[in-house]
Design a protein around this motif. Sequence first.
Motif, short mmCIF file in Angstrom:
data_model
loop_
_atom_site.label_atom_id
_atom_site.label_comp_id
_atom_site.label_asym_id
_atom_site.label_seq_id
_atom_site.Cartn_x
_atom_site.Cartn_y
_atom_site.Cartn_z
N CYS A 1 20.69 83.85 -48.49
CA CYS A 1 21.80 84.05 -49.43
C CYS A 1 21.73 83.13 -50.64
O CYS A 1 22.71 82.94 -51.34
N LEU B 1 19.74 87.58 -55.92
CA LEU B 1 20.47 88.14 -54.79
C LEU B 1 21.33 89.29 -55.27
O LEU B 1 22.22 89.11 -56.11
N TYR C 1 24.89 90.55 -49.90
CA TYR C 1 24.58 90.46 -48.48
C TYR C 1 25.73 91.03 -47.66
O TYR C 1 26.87 91.11 -48.13
N GLU D 1 21.19 97.78 -45.49
CA GLU D 1 22.33 97.53 -44.60
C GLU D 1 22.35 98.51 -43.43
O GLU D 1 22.73 98.15 -42.31
N ALA E 1 20.46 90.36 -46.36
CA ALA E 1 20.54 89.88 -47.74
C ALA E 1 19.46 90.55 -48.57
O ALA E 1 18.28 90.46 -48.23
N ALA F 1 14.56 92.71 -48.36
CA ALA F 1 15.73 92.31 -47.57
C ALA F 1 15.32 91.29 -46.52
O ALA F 1 14.28 91.43 -45.88
#
Length: 219
Positions: A33, A42, A45, A107, A123, A140
Amino acid sequence: MSAKGVLINVAQNNHKSKYHNQDAFGNCAKYACKVNGNPNELVGYRFFGVPYNLPLEEQIEDVYQIQKLHDIESRGGRRAAHMVYSIQESEFGEYGNNPELVMRSFEDMGRCIYDEGYQVLVATHYNPGNDGQGGAFVHAHLVINNINYRNGKKFHKTKAEICELEQKFNEIQGNYQQMSPVRFENADYFRQTNPQYQALYMQTAKEQAAATARSQQNH
């Protein structure tokens, strides 16, 4: 459709010792993160299996409580698993050049692991300055609590199971690539349907409304 990303199970191959440390999960999660110096941008997340509205430090503490509940101190062994899944620049166009769409697909990959009973942080990082020489243009970090919150079973994948997991991840990526021309032409759809980006979308919408009002006044 080109080949999908590459799955690297770091925790079960290289640098094994650091995943045995008491604060292994937290260190890895903070790195993923960008708290601990990760240089890539980033995108965002998502943490599966912990209260979503807590700060990162408290989410990490929730993971530690699960480990303590299942007596990690006396059992020993790894406390975290770390996977990296990367997509190259040549494949990025198949997602409408939209890193937020790729994040959503990542995700869904994390949800596969969570469904097995493991807390997992996903993340997503975007590196538009990558030179295309083998680096991860979009990638990721999947940081996994090595202890199953349901039964205390440790997270371990054989080589065959890793191949099966990569195949599952590639199927997810393929589904998102097929959807991208229709549903995800730009970031607006994602921002309207994901709470993490709701504030950003609302701000953009207000700016657009104000611009429209000014334009109408001028005419």
